[in-house]
Design a protein around this motif. Structure first.
Motif, PDB file in Angstrom:
ATOM      1  N   SER A  19       0.823  -1.211   0.000  1.00  0.00           N
ATOM      2  CA  SER A  19       0.000   0.000   0.000  1.00  0.00           C
ATOM      3  C   SER A  19       0.856   1.258   0.000  1.00  0.00           C
ATOM      4  O   SER A  19       0.484   2.277  -0.587  1.00  0.00           O
ATOM      5  CB  SER A  19      -0.922   0.015   1.221  1.00  0.00           C
ATOM      6  OG  SER A  19      -1.834  -1.060   1.171  1.00  0.00           O
ATOM      7  N   GLY A  20       1.994   1.180   0.673  1.00  0.00           N
ATOM      8  CA  GLY A  20       2.872   2.347   0.730  1.00  0.00           C
ATOM      9  C   GLY A  20       4.073   2.055   1.597  1.00  0.00           C
ATOM     10  O   GLY A  20       3.930   1.599   2.732  1.00  0.00           O
ATOM     11  N   ASN A  21       5.259   2.336   1.065  1.00  0.00           N
ATOM     12  CA  ASN A  21       6.496   1.969   1.759  1.00  0.00           C
ATOM     13  C   ASN A  21       7.051   3.094   2.616  1.00  0.00           C
ATOM     14  O   ASN A  21       8.096   2.937   3.235  1.00  0.00           O
ATOM     15  CB  ASN A  21       7.554   1.538   0.735  1.00  0.00           C
ATOM     16  CG  ASN A  21       8.706   0.813   1.374  1.00  0.00           C
ATOM     17  OD1 ASN A  21       8.505  -0.031   2.248  1.00  0.00           O
ATOM     18  ND2 ASN A  21       9.922   1.144   0.959  1.00  0.00           N
ATOM     19  N   THR A  22       6.359   4.238   2.666  1.00  0.00           N
ATOM     20  CA  THR A  22       6.851   5.399   3.403  1.00  0.00           C
ATOM     21  C   THR A  22       6.073   5.587   4.691  1.00  0.00           C
ATOM     22  O   THR A  22       4.838   5.568   4.689  1.00  0.00           O
ATOM     23  CB  THR A  22       6.733   6.677   2.547  1.00  0.00           C
ATOM     24  OG1 THR A  22       7.521   6.522   1.366  1.00  0.00           O
ATOM     25  CG2 THR A  22       7.210   7.898   3.314  1.00  0.00           C
ATOM     26  N   VAL A  23       6.792   5.769   5.806  1.00  0.00           N
ATOM     27  CA  VAL A  23       6.153   6.122   7.071  1.00  0.00           C
ATOM     28  C   VAL A  23       6.787   7.406   7.577  1.00  0.00           C
ATOM     29  O   VAL A  23       7.971   7.671   7.340  1.00  0.00           O
ATOM     30  CB  VAL A  23       6.276   5.000   8.138  1.00  0.00           C
ATOM     31  CG1 VAL A  23       5.684   3.696   7.636  1.00  0.00           C
ATOM     32  CG2 VAL A  23       7.713   4.803   8.575  1.00  0.00           C
ATOM     33  N   TYR A  24       5.991   8.208   8.237  1.00  0.00           N
ATOM     34  CA  TYR A  24       6.478   9.444   8.850  1.00  0.00           C
ATOM     35  C   TYR A  24       6.473   9.302  10.366  1.00  0.00           C
ATOM     36  O   TYR A  24       5.466   8.878  10.946  1.00  0.00           O
ATOM     37  CB  TYR A  24       5.613  10.634   8.446  1.00  0.00           C
ATOM     38  CG  TYR A  24       6.142  11.404   7.257  1.00  0.00           C
ATOM     39  CD1 TYR A  24       6.781  12.628   7.411  1.00  0.00           C
ATOM     40  CD2 TYR A  24       6.013  10.901   5.962  1.00  0.00           C
ATOM     41  CE1 TYR A  24       7.273  13.337   6.318  1.00  0.00           C
ATOM     42  CE2 TYR A  24       6.495  11.599   4.865  1.00  0.00           C
ATOM     43  CZ  TYR A  24       7.126  12.819   5.050  1.00  0.00           C
ATOM     44  OH  TYR A  24       7.619  13.513   3.964  1.00  0.00           O
TER      45      TYR A  24
END
Length: 288
Positions: free
Chosen positions: A232-237
């Motif tokens: 779904s998405g490989n970026t986390v903040y």
């Protein structure tokens, strides 16, 4: 409609190098620290942010101002007059009236600039959630999506965003009307760290309480482990209000458990920090 800029308001958090490299525009927002009025233009310097959170710790009151439709119109005109449309990422309508103000401004500008468009996105998000969406929009634009295709692709992701965070003291959120007085008083007792989410309507809800920072940080990591989906998405903040030790420890745990993940570390914008107080720590991602 492929000649458009990507714009976000200063309540969002994004890596400064990414914003600069891709010419992300920021709608400025006003805030106060004690008696001093300031304007945030996005991606504040660390020195400015540390001074802000130190001021809160020393008892300076902080608050923010809303952006009026007229202020939006004046800001957007510079791009419309240059022949560019605007894809605008706004703080959640569940937390602020700025989305409705930006929509009204966009409608008011249609007659004068019929060849251009302003498309406000209700992100139902804050801080790094806006950053995640803007990063996606940048990639979509690079891949040739026009403004409408990009808007549709982004709004499909919005319901999948997940925000989970801890605060040191709910009284900041109480002052801004984001939580009730009763919730704030109970949550501020005896080293209890309230855990909050932004729900599907973009509103803040208290979902748990942990005793002490370590337990709260572990809860944030557990949230990551249960919700992260690389497809779904490989970026986390991971955004923090001047609590770098906890943020670094959370980042290390995330990287050890999932080596391929893209972790973005930022300090929290003063626009959101004015309402959360110092010591806030968040985990933001696109969920399963």
């Amino acid at each position: 409609m492929n000649d458009y800029i990507i714009c976000m308001d200063a309540s969002g958090d994004i890596i400064a190098d990414i914003a600069r490299e891709h010419n992300v525009a920021f709608v400025p927002m006003e805030y106060s620290l004690g008696d001093e009025m300031r304007t945030s233009h996005g991606c504040e310097e660390e020195e400015v942010l540390k001074k802000f959170y130190d001021g809160q710790r020393n008892g300076d009151l902080t608050k923010t101002s809303q952006i009026s439709p007229f202020m939006y119109e004046e800001y957007f005109k510079q791009y419309l007059e240059a022949g560019k449309s605007i894809l605008y990422f706004c703080l959640s309508s569940g937390l602020s009236s700025t989305f409705n103000s930006s929509k009204l401004a966009a409608e008011n500008l249609k007659e004068k600039y019929p060849e251009q468009e302003v498309l406000p996105v209700d992100t139902l998000a804050a801080t790094g959630g806006i950053g995640i969406l803007v990063e996606r929009a940048i990639e979509n634009q690079k891949n040739g999506m026009d403004i409408h295709e990009n808007y549709n692709a982004i709004t499909a992701i919005v319901p999948k965003l997940r925000h989970y965070f801890m605060v040191q003291d709910l009284m900041y959120l109480k002052r801004g009307g984001r939580v009730s007085a009763a919730t704030a008083i109970v949550g501020s007792a005896l080293n209890i760290k309230p855990m909050l989410e932004i729900d599907k309507n973009g509103k803040l809800i208290t979902v748990d309480k942990k005793r002490g920072n370590k337990a709260a940080m572990t809860s944030l990591y557990k949230f990551f482990a249960e919700n992260f989906d690389q497809e779904s998405g490989n970026t986390v903040y991971i955004c923090d209000a001047d609590t770098p030790e906890l943020a670094k420890e959370l980042e290390q745990r995330v990287r050890e458990s999932c080596p391929g993940v893209e972790v973005r570390r930022t300090m929290l914008s003063p626009i959101i920090g004015a309402h959360t107080g110092p010591g806030m720590l968040s985990m933001i991602l696109v969920g399963k």
